[in-house]
Write an enzyme that holds these catalytic residues in place. Structure first.
Site, PDB file in Angstrom:
ATOM      1  N   ASN A  55       0.823  -1.278  -0.161  1.00  0.00           N
ATOM      2  CA  ASN A  55      -0.023   0.002   0.144  1.00  0.00           C
ATOM      3  C   ASN A  55       0.882   1.168   0.156  1.00  0.00           C
ATOM      4  OD1 ASN A  55      -1.583   2.255   1.083  1.00  0.00           O
ATOM      5  ND2 ASN A  55      -3.117   0.714   1.306  1.00  0.00           N
ATOM      6  N   HIS A 114      -3.533   0.720  -3.522  1.00  0.00           N
ATOM      7  CA  HIS A 114      -3.558  -0.257  -2.319  1.00  0.00           C
ATOM      8  C   HIS A 114      -2.462  -1.403  -2.751  1.00  0.00           C
ATOM      9  CE1 HIS A 114      -7.996   0.164  -0.762  1.00  0.00           C
ATOM     10  NE2 HIS A 114      -7.090   1.371  -0.672  1.00  0.00           N
ATOM     11  N   GLU A 161      -2.621  -4.598  -3.233  1.00  0.00           N
ATOM     12  CA  GLU A 161      -2.822  -5.655  -4.463  1.00  0.00           C
ATOM     13  C   GLU A 161      -2.770  -4.748  -5.848  1.00  0.00           C
ATOM     14  OE1 GLU A 161      -5.446  -6.603  -0.935  1.00  0.00           O
ATOM     15  OE2 GLU A 161      -4.635  -4.997  -1.953  1.00  0.00           O
ATOM     16  N   SER A 215      -7.665  -8.888   4.372  1.00  0.00           N
ATOM     17  CA  SER A 215      -8.704  -9.107   3.511  1.00  0.00           C
ATOM     18  C   SER A 215      -8.990  -7.889   2.707  1.00  0.00           C
ATOM     19  CB  SER A 215     -10.056  -9.228   4.324  1.00  0.00           C
ATOM     20  OG  SER A 215     -10.828  -9.551   3.667  1.00  0.00           O
ATOM     21  N   CYS A 218     -10.035  -5.109  -0.240  1.00  0.00           N
ATOM     22  CA  CYS A 218     -11.349  -4.188  -0.294  1.00  0.00           C
ATOM     23  C   CYS A 218     -12.073  -4.433  -1.612  1.00  0.00           C
ATOM     24  CB  CYS A 218     -10.805  -3.000  -0.266  1.00  0.00           C
ATOM     25  SG  CYS A 218     -10.083  -2.330  -1.675  1.00  0.00           S
ATOM     26  N   CYS A 257      -9.931  -4.229  -4.671  1.00  0.00           N
ATOM     27  CA  CYS A 257      -8.782  -5.015  -5.086  1.00  0.00           C
ATOM     28  C   CYS A 257      -9.391  -6.408  -5.075  1.00  0.00           C
ATOM     29  CB  CYS A 257      -7.609  -5.224  -3.603  1.00  0.00           C
ATOM     30  SG  CYS A 257      -6.973  -3.560  -3.464  1.00  0.00           S
ATOM     31  N   ASP A 277      -8.381   5.282   4.143  1.00  0.00           N
ATOM     32  CA  ASP A 277      -8.154   3.938   3.277  1.00  0.00           C
ATOM     33  C   ASP A 277      -9.288   2.862   2.883  1.00  0.00           C
ATOM     34  OD1 ASP A 277      -5.487   2.854   1.707  1.00  0.00           O
ATOM     35  OD2 ASP A 277      -6.344   1.326   2.955  1.00  0.00           O
TER      36      ASP A 277
END
Length: 170
Positions: free
Chosen positions: A61, A72, A74, A99, A101, A104, A164
């Protein structure tokens, strides 16, 4: 780069017996999360690893570091992987310390990534349902180390964390 059998940096064992591949892959994501935290950013890391163990890309991130709305972990990882054919991505696992979002998770679905390994989802339960609905395999390792990194960051910078994840700031 190929995965090496060194998991000494993983602080605790997950709540169930994970595959060695998952622990090794997650270590790359954890290293990225630590790098982000040390740079003053949100401690979330990701790694894209082919089924044969070849690490295609890592990322973390960088919303704070790059003053970005969307960078982010990913997304940074996918960006670092560059343009890859869908068939190549379908043979990959996305490792993420948290986990994912909706953005992502959607990127994983869009690029046909069929497996996502999550470090933990206690500090944030993202859009795992998006992945499940598209029959993406989800493995939650429930590790203490990424959870502790997130808790330390959330305590230190709650306003940045809320930004975020799209939560209003008090």
């Amino acid at each position: 780069m190929v995965l090496k059998p060194d998991v000494a940096d993983i602080a605790t064992q997950p709540s169930r017996r994970p595959q060695q591949f998952d622990l090794l892959g997650m270590q790359h994501a954890i290293n990225e999360a630590k790098a982000s935290f040390e740079a003053g950013g949100i401690p979330i890391g990701a790694a894209l690893i082919r089924d044969d163990g070849h690490v295609l890309a890592v990322g973390h991130n960088q919303r704070v570091q790059e003053d970005s709305a969307t960078l982010h972990a990913e997304i940074d990882c996918l960006e670092n992987a560059g343009r890859l054919p869908a068939a190549e991505l379908a043979r990959c696992t996305m490792f993420t310390t948290l986990s994912p979002c909706p953005m992502c998770a959607g990127a994983c679905v869009l690029f046909n990534i069929r497996r996502v390994v999550i470090g933990e989802n206690r500090t944030f339960l993202g859009a795992e349902w998006v992945l499940r609905d598209r029959r993406v395999e989800i493995v939650n390792l429930d590790l203490v180390e990424p959870r502790n990194l997130m808790l330390a960051f959330i305590e230190k910078s709650p306003e940045i964390w809320n930004e975020d994840i799209g939560e209003p700031t008090a």
